[in-house]
Write an enzyme that holds these catalytic residues in place. Structure first.
Site, PDB file in Angstrom:
ATOM      1  N   ASP A  17       0.829  -1.209   0.000  1.00  0.00           N
ATOM      2  CA  ASP A  17       0.000   0.000   0.000  1.00  0.00           C
ATOM      3  C   ASP A  17       0.864   1.260   0.000  1.00  0.00           C
ATOM      4  O   ASP A  17       1.972   1.251   0.540  1.00  0.00           O
ATOM      5  CB  ASP A  17      -0.897  -0.022   1.242  1.00  0.00           C
ATOM      6  CG  ASP A  17      -2.049   0.965   1.136  1.00  0.00           C
ATOM      7  OD1 ASP A  17      -2.288   1.495   0.023  1.00  0.00           O
ATOM      8  OD2 ASP A  17      -2.695   1.220   2.160  1.00  0.00           O
ATOM      9  N   HIS A  34       3.152   3.492  -8.876  1.00  0.00           N
ATOM     10  CA  HIS A  34       3.031   2.058  -9.167  1.00  0.00           C
ATOM     11  C   HIS A  34       4.306   1.537  -9.829  1.00  0.00           C
ATOM     12  O   HIS A  34       4.739   0.417  -9.551  1.00  0.00           O
ATOM     13  CB  HIS A  34       1.818   1.794 -10.053  1.00  0.00           C
ATOM     14  CG  HIS A  34       0.504   2.145  -9.398  1.00  0.00           C
ATOM     15  ND1 HIS A  34       0.192   1.751  -8.119  1.00  0.00           N
ATOM     16  CD2 HIS A  34      -0.567   2.862  -9.838  1.00  0.00           C
ATOM     17  CE1 HIS A  34      -1.013   2.208  -7.800  1.00  0.00           C
ATOM     18  NE2 HIS A  34      -1.485   2.891  -8.833  1.00  0.00           N
ATOM     19  N   LEU A 128      11.633 -20.021  -4.601  1.00  0.00           N
ATOM     20  CA  LEU A 128      10.466 -19.279  -4.110  1.00  0.00           C
ATOM     21  C   LEU A 128       9.259 -19.423  -5.052  1.00  0.00           C
ATOM     22  O   LEU A 128       9.410 -19.349  -6.270  1.00  0.00           O
ATOM     23  CB  LEU A 128      10.843 -17.788  -4.020  1.00  0.00           C
ATOM     24  CG  LEU A 128       9.717 -16.818  -3.658  1.00  0.00           C
ATOM     25  CD1 LEU A 128       9.325 -16.947  -2.195  1.00  0.00           C
ATOM     26  CD2 LEU A 128      10.132 -15.369  -3.954  1.00  0.00           C
TER      27      LEU A 128
HETATM   28  C1  FPP Z   1      -1.725   0.218  -3.534  1.00  0.00           C
HETATM   29  O1  FPP Z   1      -1.282   1.554  -3.537  1.00  0.00           O
HETATM   30  C2  FPP Z   1      -1.167  -0.528  -4.639  1.00  0.00           C
HETATM   31  C3  FPP Z   1      -1.885  -1.074  -5.673  1.00  0.00           C
HETATM   32  C4  FPP Z   1      -3.335  -0.971  -5.766  1.00  0.00           C
HETATM   33  C5  FPP Z   1      -1.246  -1.788  -6.767  1.00  0.00           C
HETATM   34  C6  FPP Z   1      -0.033  -2.565  -6.432  1.00  0.00           C
HETATM   35  C7  FPP Z   1       0.812  -2.609  -7.633  1.00  0.00           C
HETATM   36  C8  FPP Z   1       2.165  -2.554  -7.641  1.00  0.00           C
HETATM   37  C9  FPP Z   1       2.994  -2.568  -6.429  1.00  0.00           C
HETATM   38  C10 FPP Z   1       2.930  -2.431  -8.906  1.00  0.00           C
HETATM   39  C11 FPP Z   1       2.779  -3.530  -9.870  1.00  0.00           C
HETATM   40  C12 FPP Z   1       2.794  -4.882  -9.297  1.00  0.00           C
HETATM   41  C13 FPP Z   1       3.420  -5.916  -9.869  1.00  0.00           C
HETATM   42  C14 FPP Z   1       3.296  -7.269  -9.302  1.00  0.00           C
HETATM   43  C15 FPP Z   1       4.253  -5.720 -11.056  1.00  0.00           C
HETATM   44  P1  FPP Z   1      -2.367   2.708  -3.645  1.00  0.00           P
HETATM   45  O2  FPP Z   1      -2.462   3.113  -5.077  1.00  0.00           O
HETATM   46  O3  FPP Z   1      -3.642   2.278  -3.012  1.00  0.00           O
HETATM   47  O4  FPP Z   1      -1.683   3.829  -2.785  1.00  0.00           O
HETATM   48  P2  FPP Z   1      -2.432   4.974  -1.957  1.00  0.00           P
HETATM   49  O5  FPP Z   1      -3.228   4.289  -0.889  1.00  0.00           O
HETATM   50  O6  FPP Z   1      -1.304   5.777  -1.411  1.00  0.00           O
HETATM   51  O7  FPP Z   1      -3.279   5.743  -2.944  1.00  0.00           O
END
Ligand code: FPP
Length: 238
Positions: A17, A34, A128
């Site tokens: 997150d 991201h 893994l």
């Molecule tokens: C949450 O941060 C994250 C996500 C919804 C997406 C997770 C994706 C990645 C880490 C990148 C791609 C993943 C892979 C496996 C290549 P948020 O957008 O909710 O953050 P915020 O709460 O600060 O808005």
């Protein structure tokens, strides 16, 4: 790596997150957060391999995430495809086996194709197991599990008297994996957010204020070391 191997969790699950806040703090568009998050994924996979963790489940896209702006959803799907396309040789080199859980048929066709390609190409790896939760929702998984169980009863494969915790676990997306020992959540939120609801009954939780793109191998080791200091009691007196 400093974490001693005897208390290393077999299975780590992570709620990644804070990508959006990371980008906002730098005056960047959310997708840049991201992208930085994908780099943190790479480092975390490497760290888990070095620590000899057996399973790593990452909450990469929730069933609820479809409600985000269309541009962000498209960008996330593209990023997933790019990550898989570019990192497959590295996954093979590091002996990582890719798996996925969730309603995978909800994903765009090109994402599904790339996902299945990487799954096939890494199927023989013995290090893994990296499990991506995609279009995943814990409540949906339980509903799908109930439907699967009912089908098995209708077909006469099992009798309703046979239903117990172990049997139901075999009807979930996670049927091939042990329950997570350690759940890490970044960005300080104290929520499960519909992630692995059934499987985390006795999982140790570790919450860090760090935003996901800032989460390093050192942070992973700190979480694993904290896990090593916990006493798991599973509801009984020890
Ligand atoms: C949450 O941060 C994250 C996500 C919804 C997406 C997770 C994706 C990645 C880490 C990148 C791609 C993943 C892979 C496996 C290549 P948020 O957008 O909710 O953050 P915020 O709460 O600060 O808005």
């Amino acid at each position: 790596m400093p974490a001693s191997s005897k208390n290393v969790p077999r299975h780590i699950a992570i709620i990644m997150d804070g990508n959006g806040r990371w980008a906002k703090g730098r005056g960047l568009p959310r997708i840049k957060g991201h992208e930085a998050g994908a780099q943190a994924v790479r480092e975390c996979v490497e760290g888990c391999g070095e620590l000899k963790v057996e399973y790593l489940t990452l909450y990469a896209f929730s069933a609820e995430n479809w409600q985000r702006p269309k541009t962000e959803v498209i960008a996330l799907m593209r990023l997933l495809e790019k990550f898989l396309r570019e990192k497959t040789p590295e996954l093979i080199e590091k002996n990582v086996r890719l798996q996925a859980i969730g309603r995978l048929t909800d994903l765009p066709a090109s994402s599904q194709q790339q996902l299945h390609k990487t799954i096939e190409q890494t199927a023989g790896n013995t290090g893994l197991t990296l499990i991506l939760a995609l279009s995943y929702g814990g409540r949906l998984e339980i509903i799908d599990g109930i439907k699967s169980l009912l089908r098995a009863i209708e077909l006469g494969h099992i009798d309703r008297a046979m239903i117990d915790v172990e049997m139901f676990s075999k009807h979930l997306y996670t049927r091939y994996y042990p329950d997570p020992d350690l759940l890490i959540r970044t960005s300080g939120e104290m929520r499960l957010s519909n992630f692995l609801l059934w499987q985390t009954s006795y999982t140790e939780m570790y919450i860090t204020p760090k935003l996901w793109p800032d989460f390093t191998k050192k942070d992973l080791v700190a979480a694993v070391e904290e896990f090593g200091r916990r006493q798991r009691r599973y509801g009984v007196v020890l």
